[in-house]
Write a protein that holds these residues in place. Structure first.
Motif, PDB file in Angstrom:
ATOM      1  N   UNK A  84       0.909  -1.132  -0.059  1.00  0.00           N
ATOM      2  CA  UNK A  84      -0.017   0.051   0.032  1.00  0.00           C
ATOM      3  C   UNK A  84       0.938   1.238  -0.014  1.00  0.00           C
ATOM      4  N   UNK A  85       2.081   0.824   0.479  1.00  0.00           N
ATOM      5  CA  UNK A  85       2.985   2.319   0.503  1.00  0.00           C
ATOM      6  C   UNK A  85       3.623   2.454  -0.891  1.00  0.00           C
ATOM      7  N   UNK A  86       3.547   3.796  -1.413  1.00  0.00           N
ATOM      8  CA  UNK A  86       4.185   3.873  -2.831  1.00  0.00           C
ATOM      9  C   UNK A  86       5.782   3.527  -2.771  1.00  0.00           C
ATOM     10  N   UNK A  87       6.239   2.699  -3.820  1.00  0.00           N
ATOM     11  CA  UNK A  87       7.662   2.427  -3.982  1.00  0.00           C
ATOM     12  C   UNK A  87       8.511   3.458  -4.372  1.00  0.00           C
ATOM     13  N   UNK A  88       9.708   3.522  -3.973  1.00  0.00           N
ATOM     14  CA  UNK A  88      10.649   4.628  -4.117  1.00  0.00           C
ATOM     15  C   UNK A  88      10.096   5.677  -3.990  1.00  0.00           C
ATOM     16  N   UNK A  89       9.643   6.173  -2.858  1.00  0.00           N
ATOM     17  CA  UNK A  89       8.629   7.236  -2.389  1.00  0.00           C
ATOM     18  C   UNK A  89       9.337   8.255  -1.385  1.00  0.00           C
ATOM     19  N   UNK A  90      10.349   7.614  -0.831  1.00  0.00           N
ATOM     20  CA  UNK A  90      10.996   8.462   0.268  1.00  0.00           C
ATOM     21  C   UNK A  90      10.111   8.159   1.714  1.00  0.00           C
ATOM     22  N   UNK A  91       9.470   6.937   1.653  1.00  0.00           N
ATOM     23  CA  UNK A  91       8.549   6.579   2.623  1.00  0.00           C
ATOM     24  C   UNK A  91       8.902   5.318   3.542  1.00  0.00           C
ATOM     25  N   UNK A  92      10.306   4.777   3.041  1.00  0.00           N
ATOM     26  CA  UNK A  92      10.890   3.824   3.591  1.00  0.00           C
ATOM     27  C   UNK A  92      10.072   2.391   3.650  1.00  0.00           C
ATOM     28  N   UNK A  93       9.221   2.440   2.555  1.00  0.00           N
ATOM     29  CA  UNK A  93       8.405   1.170   2.479  1.00  0.00           C
ATOM     30  C   UNK A  93       9.033  -0.155   2.326  1.00  0.00           C
ATOM     31  N   UNK A  94      10.257  -0.193   1.784  1.00  0.00           N
ATOM     32  CA  UNK A  94      10.998  -1.471   1.730  1.00  0.00           C
ATOM     33  C   UNK A  94      11.735  -2.072   2.946  1.00  0.00           C
ATOM     34  N   UNK A  95      12.204  -0.755   3.653  1.00  0.00           N
ATOM     35  CA  UNK A  95      12.794  -0.907   4.872  1.00  0.00           C
ATOM     36  C   UNK A  95      11.743  -1.489   5.906  1.00  0.00           C
ATOM     37  N   UNK A  96      10.395  -0.826   6.003  1.00  0.00           N
ATOM     38  CA  UNK A  96       9.212  -0.979   6.678  1.00  0.00           C
ATOM     39  C   UNK A  96       9.092  -2.803   6.547  1.00  0.00           C
ATOM     40  N   UNK A  97       8.757  -3.146   5.446  1.00  0.00           N
ATOM     41  CA  UNK A  97       8.528  -4.538   5.126  1.00  0.00           C
ATOM     42  C   UNK A  97       9.796  -5.546   5.500  1.00  0.00           C
ATOM     43  N   UNK A  98      10.977  -5.002   5.471  1.00  0.00           N
ATOM     44  CA  UNK A  98      12.020  -5.948   6.073  1.00  0.00           C
ATOM     45  C   UNK A  98      11.916  -6.017   7.765  1.00  0.00           C
ATOM     46  N   UNK A  99      11.609  -4.563   8.157  1.00  0.00           N
ATOM     47  CA  UNK A  99      11.535  -4.591   9.628  1.00  0.00           C
ATOM     48  C   UNK A  99      10.384  -5.663  10.275  1.00  0.00           C
ATOM     49  N   UNK A 100       9.039  -5.376   9.383  1.00  0.00           N
ATOM     50  CA  UNK A 100       7.700  -6.212   9.947  1.00  0.00           C
ATOM     51  C   UNK A 100       8.131  -7.441   9.604  1.00  0.00           C
ATOM     52  N   UNK A 101       9.066  -7.868   8.762  1.00  0.00           N
ATOM     53  CA  UNK A 101       9.365  -9.603   8.724  1.00  0.00           C
ATOM     54  C   UNK A 101      10.136  -9.927   9.540  1.00  0.00           C
TER      55      UNK A 101
END
Ligand code: ATP
Length: 291
Positions: free
Chosen positions: A91-108
């Motif tokens: 749901x978080x836009x990708x490559x947006x400055x919102x840390x979407x990928x980092x947050x997916x890693x942290x949640x994992x």
């Protein structure tokens, strides 16, 4: 299936202090969690395989995915025999400055700690997270924090004053490496991090608005004039404070009243496809279970 929320972050301040010999930049950032989240589903597998199941065509579904890297790191470090199927609902836009990928890693990391029954503390997960990316430790904890070093050293802060956040992402994607590559530290704007910490501690909305600042903004606004235009529009439509998050291109606006936030969102809809109105999840004590 075990589900974990992976919320986005915004930067209230982002200061870049120096380029380090290891190629990273020394930063000082105040980050806070916002209520726009990916949903990560984790299903343990007995065959030992790690698999990404994602329907989002903008993110990798192999070892390049940061959630995959999080699982692989935990499995190796703690000698876990099980594997996992990781479903990512983006749901978080990708490559947006919102840390979407980092947050997916942290949640994992947080979710697998439970699913694989590892019994690790958040501090231990954050240390592991730093091996995946500089923003991952903050995302392990969420809430509001001062991040220093290359972003991996976390000092928790109280939640900012209550407010609403409008997020608007232009269609372009921005590469963080490109923006840092063009940064000239001698001429860049440097926010007053200590003033922002005081504003947060004193729950002073006006001082928080006044203190918003991002060293990288000048670079991105110069390269992508549409981001500058979006910032100006957001301000014109009634946002009380406006800043670009991370290396961009997402611009966020802050307002105190929900009705005012809705007015800004409605006005922006004609100009920008991706607009969200979200609450802050800036207080770690108040984070909903599963975040
Ligand atoms: P940051 O604010 O930490 O700089 P960002 O919001 O700018 O991050 P991301 O959405 O995290 O950027 O994506 C950056 C790149 O990471 C994308 O180009 C994407 O291919 C890759 N990536 C790897 N895993 C993921 C993931 N789970 N979700 C999103 N992007 C991912």
């Amino acid at each position: 299936m075990y589900f974990v929320k992976a919320p986005a972050k915004i930067n209230l301040t982002l200061d870049t202090l120096a380029k380090r010999p290891d190629g990273y930049h020394e930063v000082e950032m105040i980050m806070t969690t916002v209520d726009l989240s990916d949903r990560i589903g984790l299903e343990a597998r007995e065959d030992g395989i790690i698999e990404i199941v994602s329907v989002d065509r903008f993110i990798p579904n192999d070892a390049k995915n940061l959630a995959f890297q999080a699982a692989a790191l935990l499995k190796k470090r703690y000698d876990v025999s099980q594997g996992v199927s990781i479903t990512i609902e983006k749901n978080i836009p990708v490559a947006a400055g919102l840390a979407g990928g980092s947050s997916d890693a942290a949640a994992t990391l947080r979710g697998l700690n439970h699913v694989w029954n590892l019994g690790l503390s958040l501090d231990e997960l954050a240390v592991l997270g730093a091996e995946i990316g500089s923003d991952v430790p903050f995302c392990v904890y969420g809430g509001t924090a001062l991040a220093t070093g290359r972003g991996e050293k976390i000092k928790h802060l109280p939640g900012p004053p209550p407010c609403w956040i409008i997020l608007a992402k232009p269609v372009i994607g921005v590469s963080t490496a490109e923006i840092y590559g063009q940064l000239d530290l001698s001429t860049a704007f440097h926010p007053d991090t200590q003033a922002m910490i005081r504003a947060i501690e004193e729950k002073d909305f006006e001082a928080m608005i006044h203190g918003l600042g991002n060293t990288l903004e000048g670079v991105t606004l110069h390269l992508y004039p549409e981001v500058k235009e979006l910032k100006e529009q957001m301000k014109r439509f009634g946002a009380e404070g406006v800043l670009m998050s991370g290396s961009g291109p997402t611009v966020f606006g802050i307002v105190q009243q929900e009705s005012r936030a809705q007015r800004v969102v409605n006005a922006l809809r004609g100009f920008c496809d991706e607009v969200y109105c979200v609450r802050l999840l800036g207080d770690r004590e108040e984070l909903p279970k599963g975040v």
